[in-house]
Design a protein around this motif. Structure first.
Motif, PDB file in Angstrom:
ATOM      1  N   ALA A  80       0.633   8.563  -4.393  1.00 48.23           N
ATOM      2  CA  ALA A  80       0.034   8.413  -3.064  1.00 48.23           C
ATOM      3  C   ALA A  80       0.144   6.974  -2.580  1.00 48.23           C
ATOM      4  O   ALA A  80       0.508   6.712  -1.420  1.00 48.23           O
ATOM      5  N   LEU A  81      -0.156   6.028  -3.478  1.00 51.54           N
ATOM      6  CA  LEU A  81      -0.053   4.615  -3.113  1.00 51.54           C
ATOM      7  C   LEU A  81       1.398   4.228  -2.820  1.00 51.54           C
ATOM      8  O   LEU A  81       1.674   3.467  -1.880  1.00 51.54           O
ATOM      9  N   ALA A  82       2.321   4.751  -3.616  1.00 52.02           N
ATOM     10  CA  ALA A  82       3.744   4.462  -3.396  1.00 52.02           C
ATOM     11  C   ALA A  82       4.194   4.973  -2.026  1.00 52.02           C
ATOM     12  O   ALA A  82       4.972   4.310  -1.321  1.00 52.02           O
ATOM     13  N   THR A  83       3.696   6.131  -1.643  1.00 53.77           N
ATOM     14  CA  THR A  83       4.042   6.697  -0.334  1.00 53.77           C
ATOM     15  C   THR A  83       3.576   5.791   0.794  1.00 53.77           C
ATOM     16  O   THR A  83       4.330   5.484   1.728  1.00 53.77           O
ATOM     17  N   VAL A  84       2.331   5.342   0.700  1.00 52.56           N
ATOM     18  CA  VAL A  84       1.781   4.454   1.733  1.00 52.56           C
ATOM     19  C   VAL A  84       2.565   3.145   1.792  1.00 52.56           C
ATOM     20  O   VAL A  84       2.934   2.661   2.875  1.00 52.56           O
ATOM     21  N   ILE A  85       2.839   2.577   0.632  1.00 51.86           N
ATOM     22  CA  ILE A  85       3.541   1.287   0.582  1.00 51.86           C
ATOM     23  C   ILE A  85       4.951   1.399   1.150  1.00 51.86           C
ATOM     24  O   ILE A  85       5.396   0.545   1.930  1.00 51.86           O
ATOM     25  N   MET A  86       5.677   2.464   0.798  1.00 47.78           N
ATOM     26  CA  MET A  86       7.052   2.615   1.286  1.00 47.78           C
ATOM     27  C   MET A  86       7.092   2.855   2.794  1.00 47.78           C
ATOM     28  O   MET A  86       7.986   2.364   3.490  1.00 47.78           O
ATOM     29  N   ILE A  87       6.119   3.591   3.301  1.00 43.61           N
ATOM     30  CA  ILE A  87       6.064   3.803   4.754  1.00 43.61           C
ATOM     31  C   ILE A  87       5.839   2.474   5.466  1.00 43.61           C
ATOM     32  O   ILE A  87       6.497   2.160   6.471  1.00 43.61           O
ATOM     33  N   LEU A  88       4.921   1.677   4.944  1.00 42.45           N
ATOM     34  CA  LEU A  88       4.641   0.377   5.553  1.00 42.45           C
ATOM     35  C   LEU A  88       5.847  -0.560   5.457  1.00 42.45           C
ATOM     36  O   LEU A  88       6.178  -1.268   6.417  1.00 42.45           O
ATOM     37  N   LEU A  89       6.503  -0.559   4.304  1.00 38.00           N
ATOM     38  CA  LEU A  89       7.670  -1.430   4.130  1.00 38.00           C
ATOM     39  C   LEU A  89       8.807  -1.035   5.078  1.00 38.00           C
ATOM     40  O   LEU A  89       9.453  -1.897   5.683  1.00 38.00           O
ATOM     41  N   CYS A  90       9.048   0.266   5.201  1.00 37.84           N
ATOM     42  CA  CYS A  90      10.165   0.732   6.036  1.00 37.84           C
ATOM     43  C   CYS A  90       9.893   0.556   7.526  1.00 37.84           C
ATOM     44  O   CYS A  90      10.815   0.283   8.300  1.00 37.84           O
ATOM     45  N   THR A  91       8.645   0.710   7.925  1.00 40.03           N
ATOM     46  CA  THR A  91       8.333   0.639   9.356  1.00 40.03           C
ATOM     47  C   THR A  91       7.969  -0.769   9.818  1.00 40.03           C
ATOM     48  O   THR A  91       8.377  -1.195  10.899  1.00 40.03           O
ATOM     49  N   LYS A  92       7.220  -1.488   9.007  1.00 38.92           N
ATOM     50  CA  LYS A  92       6.706  -2.794   9.441  1.00 38.92           C
ATOM     51  C   LYS A  92       7.557  -3.972   8.987  1.00 38.92           C
ATOM     52  O   LYS A  92       7.678  -4.966   9.704  1.00 38.92           O
ATOM     53  N   VAL A  93       8.132  -3.877   7.801  1.00 35.30           N
ATOM     54  CA  VAL A  93       8.865  -5.019   7.238  1.00 35.30           C
ATOM     55  C   VAL A  93      10.369  -4.883   7.479  1.00 35.30           C
ATOM     56  O   VAL A  93      10.998  -5.742   8.102  1.00 35.30           O
ATOM     57  N   LEU A  94      10.959  -3.804   6.971  1.00 34.90           N
ATOM     58  CA  LEU A  94      12.408  -3.632   7.071  1.00 34.90           C
ATOM     59  C   LEU A  94      12.862  -3.079   8.418  1.00 34.90           C
ATOM     60  O   LEU A  94      14.040  -3.182   8.765  1.00 34.90           O
ATOM     61  N   LYS A  95      11.939  -2.476   9.157  1.00 30.79           N
ATOM     62  CA  LYS A  95      12.268  -1.853  10.446  1.00 30.79           C
ATOM     63  C   LYS A  95      13.350  -0.781  10.280  1.00 30.79           C
ATOM     64  O   LYS A  95      14.282  -0.675  11.082  1.00 30.79           O
ATOM     65  N   THR A  96      13.225  -0.004   9.214  1.00 30.53           N
ATOM     66  CA  THR A  96      14.190   1.072   8.950  1.00 30.53           C
ATOM     67  C   THR A  96      13.445   2.393   8.762  1.00 30.53           C
ATOM     68  O   THR A  96      13.405   2.949   7.662  1.00 30.53           O
ATOM     69  N   PRO A  97      12.846   2.914   9.822  1.00 33.10           N
ATOM     70  CA  PRO A  97      12.065   4.151   9.689  1.00 33.10           C
ATOM     71  C   PRO A  97      12.894   5.350   9.247  1.00 33.10           C
ATOM     72  O   PRO A  97      12.351   6.307   8.693  1.00 33.10           O
ATOM     73  N   ASN A  98      14.213   5.301   9.473  1.00 35.90           N
ATOM     74  CA  ASN A  98      15.062   6.424   9.069  1.00 35.90           C
ATOM     75  C   ASN A  98      15.158   6.574   7.554  1.00 35.90           C
ATOM     76  O   ASN A  98      15.600   7.616   7.057  1.00 35.90           O
ATOM     77  N   HIS A  99      14.778   5.527   6.828  1.00 34.40           N
ATOM     78  CA  HIS A  99      14.909   5.563   5.371  1.00 34.40           C
ATOM     79  C   HIS A  99      13.569   5.769   4.663  1.00 34.40           C
ATOM     80  O   HIS A  99      13.477   5.577   3.449  1.00 34.40           O
ATOM     81  N   ILE A 100      12.561   6.157   5.402  1.00 31.26           N
ATOM     82  CA  ILE A 100      11.250   6.399   4.787  1.00 31.26           C
ATOM     83  C   ILE A 100      11.341   7.499   3.734  1.00 31.26           C
ATOM     84  O   ILE A 100      10.820   7.363   2.621  1.00 31.26           O
ATOM     85  N   VAL A 101      12.016   8.591   4.088  1.00 23.56           N
ATOM     86  CA  VAL A 101      12.134   9.719   3.152  1.00 23.56           C
ATOM     87  C   VAL A 101      12.846   9.286   1.874  1.00 23.56           C
ATOM     88  O   VAL A 101      12.421   9.627   0.759  1.00 23.56           O
ATOM     89  N   LEU A 102      13.928   8.520   2.034  1.00 26.27           N
ATOM     90  CA  LEU A 102      14.678   8.049   0.867  1.00 26.27           C
ATOM     91  C   LEU A 102      13.800   7.169  -0.019  1.00 26.27           C
ATOM     92  O   LEU A 102      13.792   7.316  -1.254  1.00 26.27           O
ATOM     93  N   GLY A 103      13.055   6.251   0.594  1.00 25.75           N
ATOM     94  CA  GLY A 103      12.205   5.353  -0.180  1.00 25.75           C
ATOM     95  C   GLY A 103      11.109   6.091  -0.927  1.00 25.75           C
ATOM     96  O   GLY A 103      10.864   5.846  -2.117  1.00 25.75           O
ATOM     97  N   ILE A 104      10.441   7.004  -0.235  1.00 27.03           N
ATOM     98  CA  ILE A 104       9.364   7.775  -0.877  1.00 27.03           C
ATOM     99  C   ILE A 104       9.927   8.653  -1.987  1.00 27.03           C
ATOM    100  O   ILE A 104       9.354   8.749  -3.080  1.00 27.03           O
ATOM    101  N   MET A 105      11.059   9.294  -1.696  1.00 24.97           N
ATOM    102  CA  MET A 105      11.679  10.171  -2.689  1.00 24.97           C
ATOM    103  C   MET A 105      12.034   9.393  -3.959  1.00 24.97           C
ATOM    104  O   MET A 105      11.752   9.838  -5.082  1.00 24.97           O
ATOM    105  N   SER A 106      12.643   8.222  -3.788  1.00 26.45           N
ATOM    106  CA  SER A 106      13.038   7.424  -4.950  1.00 26.45           C
ATOM    107  C   SER A 106      11.822   7.006  -5.768  1.00 26.45           C
ATOM    108  O   SER A 106      11.829   7.079  -7.009  1.00 26.45           O
TER     109      SER A 106
END
Length: 367
Positions: A80-106
């Protein structure tokens, strides 16, 4: 039922990813398959553009998963924590919302490792994910790359034919007092929105291809850059032409109401001369537009000089004003004709500007 190239490529990527994972005992192989599915892109350019982003997201997911896996033994909480962190990293830091699924999945794939053997499983699971990602990009490159340029040009022509027809209809509705129905306007608006959305989607996909410039020479790169600018201008040209057609529909209704209130006075011969001039200009503009379509398709097109409309209109308006009474009715008519002429002139002038696009571009570079 049609099976698209992307579907076939995804299936091949999944099969190869699983095969390689099993062959080299990297597993679970399902992780490689899932990674291949997520990483398969719509275009070659998009795949390469996103390749670096995918690697960065995967590395961050590994770091997040390893840290959480070693510090939080409760699996559902760490996921659960990993999901929250990856969403924040992809949307706020990396600006790559298209890769949220990939990050969470990994991250989840890694965190699903048995806790007592967590360290031993991390490497193989990361490797499985990377295998799937690499296979997806390779398959996307070598198997049936989509021909977005041809599809975009075909959609451009379809959009332009529709928009030009609507523009000409709007002019005719103004000139001949035949306003359209609400149903017709709603149908046209819906069809235009669909065509524009499809055209913009193809343009964006081709934009990825242009920006990659893979294995292309400098000359070819410059050619793509020039074409990219022309296509962008052409897309804006069609957007603007559609908007002007809607403005003319409004004027057509205004003219109809104005004439009804004035008991539909007879149209003077001078005003007929103005109408005739506008019909000639719209005919010329559609001719220029047809040549512009040839240019967009890469065919040889006839180059026309910029039209001169205002000088002709000025003489006709002067003649008309000299023979009409000074009243609000005729003043409104004069203003309407000026606006209609301006829009038709824009159509003709903009089409000739784009016809001369390469010449204008070269002059700009020289200056």
């Amino acid at each position: 039922m049609n099976i698209g190239a992307r579907t076939i490529k995804t299936a091949i990527a999944v099969a190869l990813s699983v095969y390689i994972s099993v062959l080299f005992d990297v597993g679970p192989a399902i992780f490689a398959a899932a990674s291949a599915v997520v990483c398969m892109q719509q275009s070659v350019g998009k795949g390469f553009r996103n390749g670096l982003e995918q690697i960065i997201v995967n590395l961050l997911a590994v770091v997040v998963a390893v840290v959480l896996g070693l510090t939080i033994p409760i699996e559902y909480l760490s996921m659960a924590l990993a999901t929250v962190i990856m969403i924040l990293l992809c949307t706020k830091v990396l600006k790559t919302p298209n890769h949220i699924v990939l990050g969470i999945m990994s991250a989840i794939f890694i965190l699903s490792s048995p806790h007592e053997e967590f360290s031993q499983h991390v490497f193989t699971r990361v490797l499985a994910i990377l295998i799937g990602m690499a296979i997806a990009n390779i398959i996307n490159l070598i198997i049936s790359p989509p021909h977005y340029r041809e599809a975009l040009i075909a959609k451009f022509i379809e959009l332009n034919n529709f928009v030009v027809q609507c523009f000409v209809d709007s002019v005719n509705k103004y000139l001949y007092l035949t306003p359209g129905t609400e149903e017709e306007m709603s149908r046209n608006q819906s069809h235009y929105a669909t065509l524009l959305e499809e055209t913009e989607k193809l343009f964006n996909l081709l934009h990825y291809e242009w920006n990659v410039g893979l294995f292309s020479s400098k000359k070819k790169h410059n050619k793509h850059k020039t074409e990219q600018q022309l296509f962008k201008e052409y897309l804006n040209y069609n957007r603007e032409l559609w908007q002007r057609s809607q403005d003319l529909l409004f004027l057509a209704e205004e003219r109809r109401v104005r004439r009804e209130r004035a008991n539909a006075p007879a149209i003077s011969s001078e005003f007929h001369n103005i109408f005739e001039m506008l019909v000639n200009v719209i005919f010329n503009a559609t001719t220029y537009n047809s040549e512009l379509q040839k240019k967009i398709k890469g065919e040889e097109a006839v180059i026309y000089p910029a039209p001169r409309v205002w000088s002709k209109l000025n003489a006709l308006l002067t003649e008309w004003l000299e023979n009409t009474p000074n009243s609000n009715f005729f003043m409104h008519a004069w203003l309407e004709v000026s606006v209609v002429t301006y829009n038709i002139r824009w159509f003709a002038k903009e089409s000739t500007r784009l016809l001369n696009w390469e010449n204008n571009d070269q002059k700009t570079k020289q200056t």
